[in-house]
Design a protein around this motif. Structure first.
Motif, PDB file in Angstrom:
ATOM      1  N   UNK A 130     -15.139 135.660  54.498  1.00  0.00           N
ATOM      2  CA  UNK A 130     -15.705 135.291  53.203  1.00  0.00           C
ATOM      3  C   UNK A 130     -15.449 136.336  52.133  1.00  0.00           C
ATOM      4  N   UNK A 131     -15.259 137.608  52.557  1.00  0.00           N
ATOM      5  CA  UNK A 131     -15.017 138.663  51.576  1.00  0.00           C
ATOM      6  C   UNK A 131     -13.733 138.427  50.806  1.00  0.00           C
ATOM      7  N   UNK A 132     -12.788 137.721  51.407  1.00  0.00           N
ATOM      8  CA  UNK A 132     -11.523 137.467  50.726  1.00  0.00           C
ATOM      9  C   UNK A 132     -11.435 136.092  50.107  1.00  0.00           C
ATOM     10  N   UNK A 133     -12.576 135.376  50.040  1.00  0.00           N
ATOM     11  CA  UNK A 133     -12.560 134.025  49.514  1.00  0.00           C
ATOM     12  C   UNK A 133     -13.455 133.890  48.292  1.00  0.00           C
ATOM     13  N   UNK A 134     -13.153 132.903  47.497  1.00  0.00           N
ATOM     14  CA  UNK A 134     -13.976 132.569  46.343  1.00  0.00           C
ATOM     15  C   UNK A 134     -15.000 131.523  46.754  1.00  0.00           C
ATOM     16  N   UNK A 135     -16.221 131.618  46.211  1.00  0.00           N
ATOM     17  CA  UNK A 135     -17.244 130.621  46.482  1.00  0.00           C
ATOM     18  C   UNK A 135     -17.841 130.117  45.180  1.00  0.00           C
ATOM     19  N   UNK A 136     -18.263 128.867  45.190  1.00  0.00           N
ATOM     20  CA  UNK A 136     -18.917 128.294  44.017  1.00  0.00           C
ATOM     21  C   UNK A 136     -20.367 128.759  43.972  1.00  0.00           C
ATOM     22  N   UNK A 137     -21.053 128.397  42.888  1.00  0.00           N
ATOM     23  CA  UNK A 137     -22.446 128.810  42.731  1.00  0.00           C
ATOM     24  C   UNK A 137     -23.333 128.243  43.828  1.00  0.00           C
ATOM     25  N   UNK A 138     -23.003 127.054  44.327  1.00  0.00           N
ATOM     26  CA  UNK A 138     -23.817 126.458  45.393  1.00  0.00           C
ATOM     27  C   UNK A 138     -23.332 126.845  46.783  1.00  0.00           C
ATOM     28  N   UNK A 139     -22.419 127.821  46.868  1.00  0.00           N
ATOM     29  CA  UNK A 139     -22.032 128.367  48.155  1.00  0.00           C
ATOM     30  C   UNK A 139     -20.858 127.693  48.828  1.00  0.00           C
ATOM     31  N   UNK A 140     -20.231 126.726  48.174  1.00  0.00           N
ATOM     32  CA  UNK A 140     -19.069 126.091  48.787  1.00  0.00           C
ATOM     33  C   UNK A 140     -17.863 127.020  48.716  1.00  0.00           C
ATOM     34  N   UNK A 141     -17.059 126.991  49.757  1.00  0.00           N
ATOM     35  CA  UNK A 141     -15.870 127.834  49.835  1.00  0.00           C
ATOM     36  C   UNK A 141     -14.756 127.177  49.022  1.00  0.00           C
ATOM     37  N   UNK A 142     -14.163 127.944  48.145  1.00  0.00           N
ATOM     38  CA  UNK A 142     -13.108 127.431  47.271  1.00  0.00           C
ATOM     39  C   UNK A 142     -11.767 127.534  47.987  1.00  0.00           C
ATOM     40  N   UNK A 143     -11.074 126.411  48.087  1.00  0.00           N
ATOM     41  CA  UNK A 143      -9.743 126.359  48.682  1.00  0.00           C
ATOM     42  C   UNK A 143      -8.841 125.549  47.764  1.00  0.00           C
ATOM     43  N   UNK A 144      -7.557 125.626  48.019  1.00  0.00           N
ATOM     44  CA  UNK A 144      -6.619 124.806  47.262  1.00  0.00           C
ATOM     45  C   UNK A 144      -6.665 123.366  47.789  1.00  0.00           C
ATOM     46  N   UNK A 145      -6.242 122.356  46.996  1.00  0.00           N
ATOM     47  CA  UNK A 145      -6.228 120.969  47.496  1.00  0.00           C
ATOM     48  C   UNK A 145      -5.448 120.802  48.797  1.00  0.00           C
ATOM     49  N   UNK A 146      -4.259 121.441  48.933  1.00  0.00           N
ATOM     50  CA  UNK A 146      -3.566 121.299  50.228  1.00  0.00           C
ATOM     51  C   UNK A 146      -4.361 121.881  51.395  1.00  0.00           C
ATOM     52  N   UNK A 147      -5.045 123.012  51.152  1.00  0.00           N
ATOM     53  CA  UNK A 147      -5.839 123.620  52.217  1.00  0.00           C
ATOM     54  C   UNK A 147      -7.051 122.749  52.562  1.00  0.00           C
ATOM     55  N   UNK A 148      -7.634 122.113  51.552  1.00  0.00           N
ATOM     56  CA  UNK A 148      -8.756 121.199  51.789  1.00  0.00           C
ATOM     57  C   UNK A 148      -8.303 120.041  52.681  1.00  0.00           C
TER      58      UNK A 148
END
Length: 620
Positions: free
Chosen positions: A203-221
């Motif tokens: 998680x330290x290397x990832x972006x998260x939204x305000x509600x705690x969802x992990x931000x990924x690119x559309x292909x990764x999703x």
């Protein structure tokens, strides 16, 4: 099933033809996309990961692959294979020639193919468990489980469009990876050992939204969603193989690649395989648990049925399989092949089909006999469309493979007592066959006669119940020997209750391919107690030189002239006219084929309409 390690060995040197990072919203800006044929562009619009795969494929060396929406037998004529076709909604198969081997490459292109999300999987799985615990109602069907899983993944992940602002309250952002960076990560990923990472480190290397969802690119999703559904609900890395209707057999012989037998392209080797026995053992254990047939060192062999009806055999451990655990899957068609499709592949011809049509309609019993993988069950299934549509059919199998088009169909499957099932008892095919005799069926179909159920089947024939089944024997003589020998032990005087024996085989043609042919269609006439011999007449035989089926019994059919003509009240002086009925029905089948009514269900409905209109009535 959990996500398990495996290896992907691409047969070509990858190369990034262009940077696709700016092309997802404007495909026309991609030079590669503009080079694609029209049908391929439509596929790319729905499945962008296909363009990503083509971007690493050396098109300058191999050329743009041919794209097929559906494979036909014409692909066998292609000398150098480089073609892609879809299987399912989001998976494609790339067939590529291997000039050094008789087996060509089978390359599944999945949404997760080029996206290394293994380090993120443990984090998503941990959050998923917490959300599943909070569910008020457990999903029952597979469709419900897929829908619930998609909703929960949407609560865990956020697919960020390139350049999109996440908004206030989001965690510190990190630099977005380009497609090229993700490609480098993919090519450097070690799939032979499972990635393990602490959640905080990931998680330290990832972006998260305000509600705690992990931000990924559309292909990764898409990759994560696909892998979760594939590995948790479906059959893991076997999904592309099981989704491909062109595959007949899937084989893993141990450590190494997965091999397949393809209906159109014969033997192929997959780029997916296992590199270590430990990983393969773990996979087959999970697979056995998925089908609710646990496997152990004490019980290392499992024969079972997959959720889609395919038959699977698993052998576990190096003690009994020196190359490591192995498994073989024999696939079944969701939609059976029709008799017209078998005629198109020359398994039989119109006249032979018309002859069988008349015999089955008027209650003759029949066995389709041959060696393993000769297409016996396929032929038996295809011939069920000739049974009168108003009939009641009972099928009895140990592995459900038959699909009968009739509405009044009772389907019964033998059951072996599983481990730990208390006082439950086996329900054998012998038990089911005895029960079927009390159900007043018009026809009884037995998946395969191999033991004591054979005596009950012949008893059913004696009491006027037509029986259809498959049998393992390469000739009529061998079939009779097996019927009269242990463990079936049919009295010789009962054998002639069986009317028709079809001998079918997988044969080699001069071109090198293997094809399935009805070698002969035979009528069993009777038993001579003095000579203790059986008399049978060959009605049709296959000529291997011309690859044609010859009606050698025309004018000498015991069944047509003495049994069926007698049932219809045809006078002896006019019994030869029944052969005109064979030709009439052969012409009906030709016209149905010419009209495109070739699929299993369509053919059955058309035959039902033709019968209702009185066009099949035999005039005396």
């Amino acid at each position: 099933m959990s996500s398990l390690p495996f290896s992907i060995q691409l047969p070509f040197k990858t190369e990034a033809n262009e940077d696709l990072s700016g092309c997802y919203h404007d495909l026309e800006s991609s030079a590669l996309y503009r080079m694609l044929p029209t049908n391929a562009r439509e596929y790319v619009k729905q499945c962008p990961h296909l363009l990503e795969y083509l971007n690493i494929f050396p098109v300058n060396t191999y050329g743009i692959p041919l794209f097929f929406s559906e494979l036909t037998r014409d692909v066998r004529k292609i000398e150098t294979l480089n073609l892609i076709y879809p299987v399912g909604e989001d998976t494609f198969i790339h067939i590529l020639t291997d000039p050094e081997d008789v087996r060509n490459y089978y390359i599944p292109i999945e949404p997760s193919f080029l996206h290394s999300v293994n380090t993120l999987m443990p984090v998503v799985e941990k959050r998923l468990i917490d959300l599943l615990d909070a569910l008020e109602k457990d999903p029952v069907t597979e469709e419900e489980r897929v829908a619930v899983l998609k909703n929960l993944i949407n609560e865990i992940l956020y697919a960020r469009v390139p350049g999109e602002e996440i908004g206030p309250g989001a965690a510190d952002t990190v630099a977005e990876k380009s497609v090229k960076d993700r490609l480098v990560a993919f090519l450097n990923t070690d799939f032979s050992a499972k990635k393990k990472a602490d959640e905080d480190d990931v998680l330290a290397g990832l972006m998260q939204t305000a509600d705690g969802r992990i931000v990924v690119s559309p292909p990764e999703y898409r990759a994560l969603e696909y892998m979760m559904i594939r590995d948790k609900i479906e059959m893991g890395i076997l999904k592309p193989f099981l989704s491909d209707p062109n595959i007949e057999d899937i084989t893993c012989d141990g450590v190494g690649p997965i091999f397949i037998e393809h209906k159109m392209l014969r033997g192929l080797k997959s780029v997916i395989g296992f590199t270590e026995s430990r990983e393969l053992d773990a996979f087959v254990i999970k697979m056995a648990e998925r089908i609710k047939r646990p496997i152990t060192y004490r019980n290392p062999v499992v024969d079972a049925t997959l959720p889609d009806g395919s038959r699977i055999n698993i052998v576990y451990g190096t003690e009994v399989s020196k190359h490591g655990s192995n498994f073989t899957i024999r696939k079944v068609n969701e939609i059976p092949l029709s008799i017209l499709q078998l005629i198109d592949s020359n398994t039989c011809d119109y006249t032979a089909a018309a002859y069988l049509w008349i015999c089955l309609e008027y209650g003759m019993s029949m066995f389709v006999s041959g060696e393993t993988a000769s297409g016996k069950t396929t032929s038996l299934n295809a011939l069920t469309t000739f049974l009168p549509p108003e009939n009641k059919i009972v099928t009895i199998e140990d592995t459900p493979e038959l699909t009968v088009p009739h509405r009044n169909w009772t389907r019964e499957v033998a059951k072996a007592k599983g481990k730990g099932e208390g006082d439950g008892a086996d329900v054998t095919m012998f038990d089911l066959l005895k029960a079927a005799l009390r159900q007043r069926p018009n026809q009884i179909l037995v998946g395969e006669i191999r033991g004591v159920e054979g005596s009950v089947a012949f008893s059913a024939m004696q009491t006027g119940h037509p029986v259809m089944s498959t049998f393992h024997a390469a000739s009529v003589e061998k079939l009779i020997q097996r019927l009269c020998g242990d463990p079936i032990l049919i009295p010789k005087t009962h054998v002639d209750n069986l009317n028709i024996v079809i001998i079918q085989s997988a044969v080699r043609r001069p071109g090198g391919g293997t094809v399935r042919r009805m070698l002969s269609i035979n009528e069993l006439v009777g038993y001579d107690p003095q000579t203790q011999g059986f008399s049978f007449v060959e009605m049709f035989h296959w000529d291997p030189v011309t690859d044609e089926h010859v009606f050698c019994g025309k004018g000498s059919s015991y069944l047509l002239e003495n049994k069926i003509a007698t049932l219809l009240g045809i006078p002896e002086s006019k019994r030869s006219e029944i052969y005109f009925e064979v030709e009439k029905r052969a012409n009906i089948l030709r016209r149905l084929n010419a009209a495109g009514c070739t699929k299993f269900w369509d053919l059955f409905h058309m035959i039902s309409k033709i019968k209702k209109q009185g066009l099949l009535n035999i005039e005396v």
